[in-house]
Design a protein around this motif. Structure first.
Motif, PDB file in Angstrom:
ATOM      1  N   UNK A  90       0.829  -1.204   0.000  1.00 35.36           N
ATOM      2  CA  UNK A  90       0.000   0.000   0.000  1.00 35.36           C
ATOM      3  C   UNK A  90       0.865   1.256   0.000  1.00 35.36           C
ATOM      4  N   UNK A  91       2.083   1.152   0.553  1.00 37.59           N
ATOM      5  CA  UNK A  91       2.993   2.297   0.592  1.00 37.59           C
ATOM      6  C   UNK A  91       3.430   2.662  -0.828  1.00 37.59           C
ATOM      7  N   UNK A  92       3.894   3.893  -1.029  1.00 44.13           N
ATOM      8  CA  UNK A  92       4.253   4.316  -2.403  1.00 44.13           C
ATOM      9  C   UNK A  92       5.548   3.661  -2.873  1.00 44.13           C
ATOM     10  N   UNK A 113      -1.675   4.049   8.076  1.00 43.40           N
ATOM     11  CA  UNK A 113      -1.887   5.259   7.254  1.00 43.40           C
ATOM     12  C   UNK A 113      -2.899   4.965   6.146  1.00 43.40           C
ATOM     13  N   UNK A 114      -2.901   3.718   5.624  1.00 41.20           N
ATOM     14  CA  UNK A 114      -3.834   3.378   4.539  1.00 41.20           C
ATOM     15  C   UNK A 114      -5.282   3.373   5.026  1.00 41.20           C
ATOM     16  N   UNK A 115      -5.483   3.077   6.312  1.00 41.08           N
ATOM     17  CA  UNK A 115      -6.856   3.063   6.852  1.00 41.08           C
ATOM     18  C   UNK A 115      -7.518   4.424   6.675  1.00 41.08           C
ATOM     19  N   UNK A 116      -6.709   5.460   6.660  1.00 42.23           N
ATOM     20  CA  UNK A 116      -7.250   6.813   6.499  1.00 42.23           C
ATOM     21  C   UNK A 116      -7.694   7.113   5.070  1.00 42.23           C
ATOM     22  N   UNK A 117      -7.226   6.345   4.103  1.00 39.71           N
ATOM     23  CA  UNK A 117      -7.555   6.678   2.700  1.00 39.71           C
ATOM     24  C   UNK A 117      -8.339   5.588   1.969  1.00 39.71           C
ATOM     25  N   UNK A 118      -8.329   4.359   2.509  1.00 39.32           N
ATOM     26  CA  UNK A 118      -9.057   3.265   1.837  1.00 39.32           C
ATOM     27  C   UNK A 118     -10.264   2.862   2.663  1.00 39.32           C
ATOM     28  N   UNK A 119     -11.438   2.841   2.011  1.00 41.60           N
ATOM     29  CA  UNK A 119     -12.638   2.393   2.720  1.00 41.60           C
ATOM     30  C   UNK A 119     -13.079   1.023   2.182  1.00 41.60           C
ATOM     31  N   UNK A 120     -13.800   0.310   3.009  1.00 42.94           N
ATOM     32  CA  UNK A 120     -14.425  -0.958   2.598  1.00 42.94           C
ATOM     33  C   UNK A 120     -13.444  -1.981   2.061  1.00 42.94           C
ATOM     34  N   UNK A 121     -12.263  -2.072   2.663  1.00 43.81           N
ATOM     35  CA  UNK A 121     -11.338  -3.144   2.290  1.00 43.81           C
ATOM     36  C   UNK A 121     -11.039  -3.946   3.559  1.00 43.81           C
TER      37      UNK A 121
END
Ligand code: UDX
Length: 429
Positions: free
Chosen positions: A317-319, A355-363
């Motif tokens: 998920x990181x860049x 950090x990804x929890x802040x930008x990805x929903x419903x995964x």
């Protein structure tokens, strides 16, 4: 030497810690009280290999301190580094309001001669504006030199890059601050290039844009490789053996992301436009990068056909690897585009899940990379983490409804994957 650093982001915090490590006395200033409190309590707001130990060691040794008061930093140091964000604006140009505010605050706090060093990535001519601002808002008779000292650290390798830099660029208007700048950097044992301020500022944007260009170039070659049955790894190896070209930044994949390349490219194109030059070469670099993602998505839909109601496991998920940063991450973009097509996602990253929890929903966030494949129709590698090379491939193959792996970072060997019974699609091979 006594130094202060304004801004405790990736650049400011790591620079401060490395300066302290080589013996300087450093005060790090940030107006984010929560962040400063966290640092005072021994916490670190970002994941960066080696940084936590470095900060703790130097705080314990009394060489590294944190404060929210800019005046405290300015009054107790001879050299003040500016390392605040320079975020992009909607039109691609750079928002310089943080730099301008800090310049005013430094001016207000200065009671004796200071060297004010800009480390933030800024458009050419910013140094002159900073000098003008300090003059305008400062007390009469208090002198200062403004220096441009761009930073070239990579996230994930920030401590390493700072402790062993390829070069130190020092842009000055007069020779007066040069000796002090050389003294600050003497322990780092790197060549110091002294230039005028505008050249130093241009070196930063020109370097980052060139590296992005290198990545887009190899990604364009990967398209030719796929069309002809050639292998991009071998082409890159062959090109890289020419020392004039070099192998680094010739890794084909999903394209570049992060908080620097996309932003710096847009900014550089805008800066050129304002000067009257249409930097079409760099616009093409952006276009190739965008297209690389589309081509990869097409590979997925060509194989899986309809994505609606399919479950896809995403590794990364990181860049890029070694960071928890998801800003402008190609992996996050890929997830969002797969979701748009109706796919359900099971995702994993060694460091960037929070950090990804802040930008990805419903995964579904999966803690163990070896269980991501459970119940999935296919797996995707989206970030070049070395950890993924240790994936239990046999377990993943059995867990998937079909053994399909889309490798956006070319981590595995195509022949080996086919021998193990995988349908394996990577980039340019
Ligand atoms: C970059 C510059 O390298 C650094 O000098 C500058 O100070 C800040 O910007 P960073 O953004 O931390 O550093 O990451 P970098 O390692 O350069 O990677 C940027 C992106 O390019 C990542 O998304 C990475 O996956 C991608 N990349 C890099 C490739 O796709 N192929 C490559 O060969 C190298």
């Amino acid at each position: 030497m006594k130094l202060s650093i304004i801004g405790t982001g990736y650049v400011g915090l790591t620079t401060g810690a490395c300066f302290a490590e080589v013996g300087h006395e450093v005060i790090c200033v940030d107006n984010d009280t929560a962040k400063v409190q966290m640092l005072l309590d021994g916490g670190i707001p970002i994941y960066e290999p080696g940084l936590e130990e470095l900060v703790q060691r130097n705080v314990a040794a009394g060489r590294l301190r944190f404060t929210t008061h800019i005046a405290e930093g300015v009054s107790q140091s001879g050299v003040v580094f500016i390392a605040v964000p320079t975020p992009p604006q909607p039109d691609g140009s750079v928002d310089l309001s943080f730099i301008e505010r800090v310049a005013r605050e430094i001016a207000g706090a200065m009671t004796s001669y200071k060297i004010v060093v800009d480390k933030s990535t800024v458009p050419v001519n910013t140094g002159d504006k900073v000098a003008e601002t300090i003059r305008r808002y400062g007390k009469t008779g208090v002198e200062c030199d403004v220096v441009s000292n761009p930073e070239f650290l990579r996230e994930g390798f920030a401590v390493e890059d700072l402790m062993r830099p390829d070069r130190i660029v020092v842009g000055v208007r007069s020779p007066r601050p040069v000796a002090t700048m050389k003294e600050i950097y003497a322990p780092f044992d790197a060549p110091v290039l002294v230039t005028d301020i505008n050249s130093a500022e241009l070196i930063k944007h020109a370097s980052n844009s060139f590296l992005a260009l290198k990545i887009s170039y190899i990604n364009a070659i990967s398209v030719l490789c796929e069309a002809t049955g050639a292998n991009i790894q071998e082409v890159a190896n062959g090109m890289g053996m020419d020392v004039r070209i070099g192998r680094r930044f010739l890794q084909a994949g999903l394209g570049f992301g992060g908080s620097c390349f996309p932003k710096d490219l847009s900014a550089f194109i805008k800066i050129a436009e304002q000067i009257g030059y249409d930097f079409r070469l760099l616009k093409e670099v952006q276009r190739i990068n965008t297209e690389q993602m589309q081509r990869f998505l097409r590979k997925i839909t060509d194989t899986l056909w309809v994505l609606k109601d399919k479950t896809i496991g995403v590794l990364g998920l990181a860049f890029k690897q070694n960071t928890d940063d998801v800003r402008m991450s190609p992996a996050i973009e890929l997830c969002q585009r797969l979701q748009k097509e109706g796919a359900r996602l099971r995702v994993h990253d060694p460091k960037a899940m929070d950090k990804a929890r802040g930008v990805l929903q419903d995964v579904t966030f999966v803690d163990d990379m070896n269980t991501v494949a459970e119940g999935c129709d296919a797996l995707v590698v989206a970030t070049e983490w070395d950890d993924f090379k240790q994936l239990d491939l046999e377990r993943a193959r059995k867990a998937l409804t079909h053994p399909i792996l889309f490798d956006g970072r070319n981590l595995f060997d195509p022949e080996e994957m086919e021998q193990r019974g995988w349908i394996y699609k990577s980039v340019g091979r």
